[in-house]
Design a protein around this motif. Structure first.
Motif, PDB file in Angstrom:
ATOM      1  N   ALA A 302       9.495   6.081  -4.247  1.00 23.49           N
ATOM      2  CA  ALA A 302       9.200   5.217  -5.170  1.00 23.49           C
ATOM      3  C   ALA A 302       7.283   4.817  -4.882  1.00 23.49           C
ATOM      4  O   ALA A 302       6.726   4.656  -5.855  1.00 23.49           O
ATOM      5  N   PHE A 303       6.893   5.349  -3.656  1.00 20.36           N
ATOM      6  CA  PHE A 303       5.586   5.198  -3.210  1.00 20.36           C
ATOM      7  C   PHE A 303       5.083   5.895  -4.262  1.00 20.36           C
ATOM      8  O   PHE A 303       3.902   6.237  -4.680  1.00 20.36           O
ATOM      9  N   LYS A 304       5.738   7.149  -3.928  1.00 23.45           N
ATOM     10  CA  LYS A 304       5.428   9.142  -4.807  1.00 23.45           C
ATOM     11  C   LYS A 304       5.022   8.287  -6.257  1.00 23.45           C
ATOM     12  O   LYS A 304       4.010   8.803  -7.083  1.00 23.45           O
ATOM     13  N   GLU A 305       5.782   8.188  -6.795  1.00 26.84           N
ATOM     14  CA  GLU A 305       5.855   7.564  -7.943  1.00 26.84           C
ATOM     15  C   GLU A 305       5.382   5.999  -9.013  1.00 26.84           C
ATOM     16  O   GLU A 305       5.935   5.561  -9.691  1.00 26.84           O
ATOM     17  N   GLY A 306       4.569   6.203  -7.447  1.00 30.03           N
ATOM     18  CA  GLY A 306       3.915   4.805  -7.831  1.00 30.03           C
ATOM     19  C   GLY A 306       4.107   3.095  -8.149  1.00 30.03           C
ATOM     20  O   GLY A 306       3.900   2.655  -8.398  1.00 30.03           O
ATOM     21  N   ARG A 307       6.083   3.239  -7.746  1.00 29.69           N
ATOM     22  CA  ARG A 307       6.165   1.712  -7.705  1.00 29.69           C
ATOM     23  C   ARG A 307       5.943   1.406  -6.872  1.00 29.69           C
ATOM     24  O   ARG A 307       6.779   1.144  -5.153  1.00 29.69           O
ATOM     25  N   LEU A 308       5.595   0.417  -6.553  1.00 28.93           N
ATOM     26  CA  LEU A 308       4.915  -1.125  -5.494  1.00 28.93           C
ATOM     27  C   LEU A 308       6.244  -1.863  -5.329  1.00 28.93           C
ATOM     28  O   LEU A 308       6.502  -2.571  -6.604  1.00 28.93           O
ATOM     29  N   LEU A 309       6.375  -2.234  -3.904  1.00 24.90           N
ATOM     30  CA  LEU A 309       7.801  -3.400  -3.690  1.00 24.90           C
ATOM     31  C   LEU A 309       7.018  -4.766  -3.730  1.00 24.90           C
ATOM     32  O   LEU A 309       5.618  -4.721  -2.730  1.00 24.90           O
ATOM     33  N   ALA A 310       6.912  -6.376  -3.925  1.00 26.36           N
ATOM     34  CA  ALA A 310       6.436  -7.087  -3.017  1.00 26.36           C
ATOM     35  C   ALA A 310       6.657  -7.691  -1.503  1.00 26.36           C
ATOM     36  O   ALA A 310       6.463  -8.183  -0.722  1.00 26.36           O
ATOM     37  N   GLY A 311       8.097  -7.532  -1.307  1.00 27.06           N
ATOM     38  CA  GLY A 311       8.544  -7.681  -0.405  1.00 27.06           C
ATOM     39  C   GLY A 311       9.703  -6.660  -0.025  1.00 27.06           C
ATOM     40  O   GLY A 311      10.465  -5.748  -1.040  1.00 27.06           O
ATOM     41  N   ILE A 312      10.713  -6.435   1.385  1.00 33.35           N
ATOM     42  CA  ILE A 312      10.864  -5.317   1.823  1.00 33.35           C
ATOM     43  C   ILE A 312      12.250  -5.915   2.526  1.00 33.35           C
ATOM     44  O   ILE A 312      11.310  -6.762   3.617  1.00 33.35           O
ATOM     45  N   VAL A 313      13.380  -6.764   2.175  1.00 26.76           N
ATOM     46  CA  VAL A 313      14.506  -6.531   3.280  1.00 26.76           C
ATOM     47  C   VAL A 313      14.734  -5.344   4.290  1.00 26.76           C
ATOM     48  O   VAL A 313      15.315  -4.373   3.549  1.00 26.76           O
ATOM     49  N   VAL A 314      15.060  -5.594   5.512  1.00 25.39           N
ATOM     50  CA  VAL A 314      15.736  -4.482   5.988  1.00 25.39           C
ATOM     51  C   VAL A 314      16.300  -4.572   6.795  1.00 25.39           C
ATOM     52  O   VAL A 314      16.513  -5.771   7.899  1.00 25.39           O
ATOM     53  N   ASP A 315      17.200  -3.674   6.503  1.00 26.21           N
ATOM     54  CA  ASP A 315      19.384  -4.800   7.213  1.00 26.21           C
ATOM     55  C   ASP A 315      19.971  -3.694   7.255  1.00 26.21           C
ATOM     56  O   ASP A 315      20.664  -3.390   7.293  1.00 26.21           O
ATOM     57  N   VAL A 316      19.166  -2.927   8.059  1.00 30.10           N
ATOM     58  CA  VAL A 316      20.527  -1.667   9.037  1.00 30.10           C
ATOM     59  C   VAL A 316      19.912  -1.498  10.119  1.00 30.10           C
ATOM     60  O   VAL A 316      19.879  -1.716  10.812  1.00 30.10           O
ATOM     61  N   PHE A 317      21.280  -0.719  10.490  1.00 34.15           N
ATOM     62  CA  PHE A 317      21.318  -0.558  12.350  1.00 34.15           C
ATOM     63  C   PHE A 317      22.762   0.451  12.178  1.00 34.15           C
ATOM     64  O   PHE A 317      22.847   0.549  11.546  1.00 34.15           O
ATOM     65  N   ASP A 318      22.589   1.038  13.579  1.00 35.20           N
ATOM     66  CA  ASP A 318      23.887   2.238  13.838  1.00 35.20           C
ATOM     67  C   ASP A 318      25.416   1.636  13.686  1.00 35.20           C
ATOM     68  O   ASP A 318      25.439   0.963  13.191  1.00 35.20           O
ATOM     69  N   GLU A 319      26.545   2.359  14.112  1.00 37.00           N
ATOM     70  CA  GLU A 319      27.635   2.475  14.192  1.00 37.00           C
ATOM     71  C   GLU A 319      27.944   0.998  15.205  1.00 37.00           C
ATOM     72  O   GLU A 319      29.167   0.451  15.288  1.00 37.00           O
ATOM     73  N   LYS A 320      27.012   0.896  16.362  1.00 37.64           N
ATOM     74  CA  LYS A 320      27.206   0.188  17.087  1.00 37.64           C
ATOM     75  C   LYS A 320      26.253  -1.561  17.114  1.00 37.64           C
ATOM     76  O   LYS A 320      26.179  -2.126  17.839  1.00 37.64           O
ATOM     77  N   SER A 321      26.010  -1.923  15.904  1.00 38.11           N
ATOM     78  CA  SER A 321      25.034  -3.126  15.792  1.00 38.11           C
ATOM     79  C   SER A 321      23.594  -2.626  15.881  1.00 38.11           C
ATOM     80  O   SER A 321      23.399  -3.639  16.216  1.00 38.11           O
ATOM     81  N   ARG A 322      23.401  -1.069  16.320  1.00 40.90           N
ATOM     82  CA  ARG A 322      22.450  -1.955  17.490  1.00 40.90           C
ATOM     83  C   ARG A 322      21.037  -1.036  16.342  1.00 40.90           C
ATOM     84  O   ARG A 322      21.406  -0.342  15.290  1.00 40.90           O
ATOM     85  N   VAL A 323      20.149  -0.997  16.452  1.00 42.93           N
ATOM     86  CA  VAL A 323      19.001  -0.426  15.892  1.00 42.93           C
ATOM     87  C   VAL A 323      18.996   1.129  15.105  1.00 42.93           C
ATOM     88  O   VAL A 323      19.201   1.857  16.164  1.00 42.93           O
ATOM     89  N   LEU A 324      18.201   0.896  14.569  1.00 42.81           N
ATOM     90  CA  LEU A 324      18.567   2.417  14.070  1.00 42.81           C
ATOM     91  C   LEU A 324      17.161   2.937  14.739  1.00 42.81           C
ATOM     92  O   LEU A 324      16.367   2.685  15.089  1.00 42.81           O
ATOM     93  N   PRO A 325      17.965   4.041  15.671  1.00 44.70           N
ATOM     94  CA  PRO A 325      16.462   5.740  15.995  1.00 44.70           C
ATOM     95  C   PRO A 325      15.367   5.182  15.294  1.00 44.70           C
ATOM     96  O   PRO A 325      14.122   5.276  15.573  1.00 44.70           O
ATOM     97  N   GLU A 326      15.644   5.381  13.590  1.00 43.32           N
ATOM     98  CA  GLU A 326      14.513   5.556  13.114  1.00 43.32           C
ATOM     99  C   GLU A 326      13.519   4.191  12.582  1.00 43.32           C
ATOM    100  O   GLU A 326      11.883   4.322  12.415  1.00 43.32           O
ATOM    101  N   LEU A 327      13.773   3.369  12.927  1.00 43.80           N
ATOM    102  CA  LEU A 327      13.101   1.819  13.289  1.00 43.80           C
ATOM    103  C   LEU A 327      12.202   2.310  14.175  1.00 43.80           C
ATOM    104  O   LEU A 327      11.578   0.856  14.665  1.00 43.80           O
ATOM    105  N   THR A 328      12.356   2.622  15.504  1.00 40.79           N
ATOM    106  CA  THR A 328      11.490   2.483  16.223  1.00 40.79           C
ATOM    107  C   THR A 328      10.549   3.991  16.249  1.00 40.79           C
ATOM    108  O   THR A 328       9.327   3.990  17.410  1.00 40.79           O
ATOM    109  N   GLN A 329      10.550   4.426  15.315  1.00 41.23           N
ATOM    110  CA  GLN A 329       9.079   5.379  15.049  1.00 41.23           C
ATOM    111  C   GLN A 329       8.371   4.409  13.947  1.00 41.23           C
ATOM    112  O   GLN A 329       8.712   4.198  12.782  1.00 41.23           O
TER     113      GLN A 329
END
Length: 439
Positions: A302-329
């Protein structure tokens, strides 16, 4: 129909232009037939906003509209082309009446065909083909709830369950709701749905993290109206339904009513959501576009195509309902920040998991990364456990002004109870990690 459109910014910002184009051709949008309005919806135009714009443009100058029409019609066709395909409409198959309707709305059929012929044809519906073998299951009791349906998924079997109206204990908060869960994580509710739909006066707040997500729109009301809210981890669409209910297109603060673009990794969830959670209704209304795939890759795209978001909701987690490793980066949050419009905000559910497997450290690291990358070092943290919401949640940016989270800002009164349970944090200069828990 399955709706998985790419062009999620062809909506309210262009509806007023379409109204003027129609007026230039002698057509009043308020008197269009239902068939014509449906064709415009498939083209990605919010017809509610179109009719509102038409009522405001009675005194518009046809010559001015005609001059503007030539400048944006080509770009308009480029945005509409993928939306039409996602709705199963091919420009090459349009009849003369449909072409005339689109042309009057400012969408030249020749340009539409030209752009559609340059789009890939295999990426809209093929993600759903593998679920033809899914069959409905006869209702039966599971963990004190009624099992309505289930589906196999590479991430674990999904179950659609209805909670008893008189549920007690841990299920009491979900009494009367239809919930989506994975069989191997029975204490983690992925989405919930309550009778009445998103536009009903009988709508009931979830009393959980989805209510917190619904506090985001007043914080980004000043963003351009064409910028949607992105949801990374759409699930069955609970947050999109709350946003559509609390911030209708006819609301008093227009900047709060935004289209939602929801990314969901698991196509099995989308299938169940359309059947049991009213997701298709939201798609048809024009308030939601569903994208199936890796949300982090899509945000970078989306960023590369020039599409911007007013806000973003992040609601993803692993199979044990824990923070995804990607979100610690930090790199992940920097990608998210680049997709935000200047001044945009992120609200993230940083689930720590349950029991002995809970990982509070990962949630803290993720919150610090989010604050620095997306909030210029500032954020607000939810007091986990307050008002029965046992989630770790962060909103990036400075504390809201009294106006933003007040009646003037359009915050629904039902959500006002949550205002006092956030506390601000700010990173010391030059420090990236280890500052949230510093005394």
């Amino acid at each position: 129909r399955d709706v998985s459109a790419r062009a999620y910014d062809t909506v309210d910002a262009l509806a007023s232009r379409v109204a003027r184009s129609l007026a230039t051709h002698g057509v009043d949008a308020r008197y269009l037939s239902d068939a014509s309005l449906e064709m415009l919806r498939r083209a990605g135009v919010s017809t509610d906003e179109l009719l509102r714009a038409a009522s405001l443009d009675d005194a518009s100058d046809p010559e001015t509209a005609r001059a503007a029409f030539a400048e944006w019609s080509k770009a308009f066709a480029a945005e509409v082309a993928p939306s039409m395909r996602a709705h199963g409409v091919e420009a090459d198959a349009l009849d003369a009446r449909a072409e005339a309707m689109l042309a009057a709305a400012g969408i030249f059929p020749d340009w539409l065909r030209w752009y559609q012929n340059r789009l890939p044809r295999a990426d809209v519906f093929d993600t759903f083909d593998t679920f033809e073998t899914r069959v409905a299951v006869p209702p039966r009791r599971v963990r004190g709830m009624t099992l309505l349906d289930e589906a196999e998924s590479e991430f674990g079997k999904l179950q659609v369950l209805r909670v008893d109206d008189d549920a007690t204990g841990a299920d009491q908060a979900f009494a009367g709701a239809v919930v989506l869960m994975r069989e191997h994580t029975p204490d983690a509710v992925l989405s919930e749905y309550r009778a009445g739909g998103h536009d009903s006066s009988r709508f009931i707040t979830t009393g959980g993290v989805f209510d917190l997500f619904a506090m985001l729109p007043p914080l980004v009301a000043g963003q351009p109206p064409g910028y949607p809210i992105g949801v990374i981890g759409l699930g069955a669409g609970t947050v999109a339904r709350e946003l559509a209910h609390f911030y209708p297109s006819h609301g008093k603060v227009r900047g709060n009513a935004r289209r939602v673009v929801g990314w969901e990794l698991d196509p099995a969830i989308v299938q169940l959501a359309r059947k049991h959670f009213g997701l298709a209704e939201l798609e048809v209304s024009g308030r939601l576009v569903v994208r199936v795939g890796d949300a982090f890759l899509e945000v970078r795209r989306a960023f590369k195509e020039g599409r911007l978001l007013a806000g973003i909701v992040v609601d993803v987690f692993d199979e044990k309902s824990r923070v995804l490793p990607e979100l610690t980066q930090m790199e992940t949050w920097e990608d998210i920040a680049r997709a935000l419009a200047p001044g945009g905000r992120v609200i993230a559910n940083l689930s720590t998991g349950r029991g002995a497997g809970a990982d509070l450290d990962a949630a803290i690291v993720a919150a610090e990364c989010a604050a620095i990358a997306c909030g210029n070092g500032e954020a607000m943290l939810w007091r986990s456990g307050a008002l029965g919401v046992y989630n770790e949640v962060v909103i990036t940016g400075p504390p809201p002004t009294p106006r933003q989270w007040g009646p003037a800002g359009g915050l629904p009164s039902e959500l006002g109870q949550y205002k006092g349970e956030w506390y601000p944090v700010k990173a010391p200069p030059g420090k990236i990690h280890g500052w949230i828990l510093d005394p």
